[in-house]
Design an enzyme around this catalytic site. Sequence first.
Site, PDB file in Angstrom:
ATOM      1  N   GLU A 117       0.824  -1.214   0.000  1.00 37.98           N
ATOM      2  CA  GLU A 117       0.000   0.000   0.000  1.00 37.98           C
ATOM      3  C   GLU A 117       0.857   1.263   0.000  1.00 37.98           C
ATOM      4  O   GLU A 117       0.518   2.255  -0.656  1.00 37.98           O
ATOM      5  CB  GLU A 117      -0.942   0.005   1.209  1.00 37.98           C
ATOM      6  CG  GLU A 117      -1.939  -1.133   1.258  1.00 37.98           C
ATOM      7  CD  GLU A 117      -3.024  -1.036   0.194  1.00 37.98           C
ATOM      8  OE1 GLU A 117      -3.102   0.009  -0.493  1.00 37.98           O
ATOM      9  OE2 GLU A 117      -3.800  -1.998   0.043  1.00 37.98           O
ATOM     10  N   ASP A 258      -4.324  -9.985  -8.327  1.00 37.79           N
ATOM     11  CA  ASP A 258      -4.724  -9.081  -9.407  1.00 37.79           C
ATOM     12  C   ASP A 258      -3.615  -8.198  -9.979  1.00 37.79           C
ATOM     13  O   ASP A 258      -3.280  -8.262 -11.168  1.00 37.79           O
ATOM     14  CB  ASP A 258      -5.908  -8.220  -8.967  1.00 37.79           C
ATOM     15  CG  ASP A 258      -5.722  -7.599  -7.587  1.00 37.79           C
ATOM     16  OD1 ASP A 258      -4.638  -7.742  -6.990  1.00 37.79           O
ATOM     17  OD2 ASP A 258      -6.669  -6.956  -7.090  1.00 37.79           O
ATOM     18  N   GLU A 351     -18.321  -7.446  -2.778  1.00 35.35           N
ATOM     19  CA  GLU A 351     -16.955  -7.960  -2.719  1.00 35.35           C
ATOM     20  C   GLU A 351     -16.873  -9.380  -3.286  1.00 35.35           C
ATOM     21  O   GLU A 351     -15.937  -9.700  -4.006  1.00 35.35           O
ATOM     22  CB  GLU A 351     -16.440  -7.932  -1.283  1.00 35.35           C
ATOM     23  CG  GLU A 351     -16.253  -6.534  -0.707  1.00 35.35           C
ATOM     24  CD  GLU A 351     -15.058  -5.788  -1.279  1.00 35.35           C
ATOM     25  OE1 GLU A 351     -14.090  -5.584  -0.554  1.00 35.35           O
ATOM     26  OE2 GLU A 351     -15.092  -5.429  -2.475  1.00 35.35           O
ATOM     27  N   GLU A 372     -12.720  -0.528  -9.895  1.00 37.36           N
ATOM     28  CA  GLU A 372     -12.238  -1.412 -10.961  1.00 37.36           C
ATOM     29  C   GLU A 372     -13.167  -1.496 -12.173  1.00 37.36           C
ATOM     30  O   GLU A 372     -12.694  -1.499 -13.323  1.00 37.36           O
ATOM     31  CB  GLU A 372     -11.976  -2.819 -10.393  1.00 37.36           C
ATOM     32  CG  GLU A 372     -10.685  -2.942  -9.620  1.00 37.36           C
ATOM     33  CD  GLU A 372     -10.741  -2.328  -8.229  1.00 37.36           C
ATOM     34  OE1 GLU A 372      -9.674  -2.093  -7.625  1.00 37.36           O
ATOM     35  OE2 GLU A 372     -11.875  -2.084  -7.737  1.00 37.36           O
TER      36      GLU A 372
END
Length: 576
Positions: A117, A258, A351, A372
Amino acid sequence: MPFRLLLPLGLLCLLLPPHQGAPGPDGTAPDPAHYRERVKAMFYHAYDSYLENAFPYDELRPLTCDGHDTWGSFSLTLIDALDTLLILGNVSEFQRVVEVLQDNLDFDIDVNASVFETNIRVVGGLLSAHLLSKKAGVEVEAGWPCSGPLLRMAEEAARKLLPAFQTPTGMPYGTVNLLHGVNPGETPVTCTAGIGTFIVEFATLSSLTGDPVFEDVARVALMRLWESRSDIGLVGNHIDVLTGKWVAQDAGIGAGVDSYFEYLVKGAILLQDTKLMAMFLEYNKAIRNYTRFDDWYLWVQMYKGTVSMPVFQSLEAYWPGLQSLIGDIDNAMRTFLNYYTVWKQFGGLPEFYNIPQGYTVEKREGYPLRPELIESAMYLYRATGDPTLLELGRDAVESIEKISKVECGFATIKDLRDHKLDNRMESFFLAETVKYLYLLFDPSNFIHNNGSTFDAVITPYGECILGAGGYIFNTEAHPIDPAALHCCRRLKEEQWEVEDLMREFYSLKRNRSRFQKTISSGPWEPPARPGTFSSPGTHDEAREKPARRRVPLLSCPSQPFTSKLALLGQVFLDSS
């Protein structure tokens, strides 16, 4: 507590009066100008609420109108929102925030921070803002973009992450203490994305600073994952970075994996690296062979290929956008339309969504305003112009405003079934969700530049081109100008590429002339390469060249001379 009407989005839209700019009965697409202004208003409602109620904390808590630290006490929302300010055209606030960050940002703190992050949000956000500073009217220092305060901050943050890569495999730990390095009791188990999501930021940092250590560690981590794939070509979800053994063996394209795939493609384009693209294309074959069913992508056992979870995760919605980057538009659109049906069902993407049952998964019913699907819509709209993609943008604006807007910003939707809210507004809402929505509705934004305009910048290494387009978004939607990677380094092979183009240009120019100019009075010629033979007559005669690998431009097949130079970045070499 105010009463909240709880209805499925489809029924809600039927009961509401039509909005100006929404599609009419003839099926016309939403008006981009109308929704562009709506998105801008969304941004400022959230951004102003953060400044008034949460700064200097990382993120806003919109239900209690206060703030909290989440990822390391960096004033994270301010960093994440910085380049969005410029994309929306607010140069004065961009300049003010740059000054605030220079005065207040400190990485010498005793905080355990996520390596992943911190890289995508802090390092990526600072690098993007650094490269956009001149466009935003910031008075840049001599030597920019090869130097500058935001670049130094990005480098400092990245150096704090380097101890995490000191493992037997070269794959990083997931967490590092910014003051003390990796804690002795730190778990060695890291998700795949947490290992393979560094090449965009770290290669950019190495190119701008001249220190190869960042790109080197990112490449080692990528290669270790590649070497750890199963015999059928899949990778799992979590791995032990000390032993290289897979701990979670579920393979898919979603959470925990991902952005590893995303960075193989984006790293290949950014660095013109055919090996990274070849790696992704091999993965893509395995993914299609073992995880794809009716344009959905399931989770399978990485060694056997048997289905382990028949679910769609909201994080997987980046995949159609990634497919568009490799030109697989038809498959991308089919998968996108599957995901869009889920959005229409709930007014957001849960989710987890159970594909056979057609409903949410227990305890995974929330929607934290993720970007996304909107990201994929933006990419695909640029590729196809299909108005269906604008309709997704319209639906996103309408549902987010109606369900999650509160007095102090926008709240995470805790449960899409009854629209209960959670007391959090993730920084990615301003970094990604709003940005991709705005770019979807703003076709003339500078981010979409096709190379027709650019800026020439003098650096210590010569003159280079910036702002010509082709921006690469990191996984937090921070745009990186690929031409900048060629402004601050002079690798010999790259220099030869430019010299060849210069010779090509001047050779054509001479052939069109009515007379032959002599070398002394002719245009500038780059010096002969070391180890090459040049006859006394002319530089145009055949000569031996040292063998080298010529790297093709992955995304640009046949281009005129000026376009090649714009992409390569480095235009004129010094004539010394």
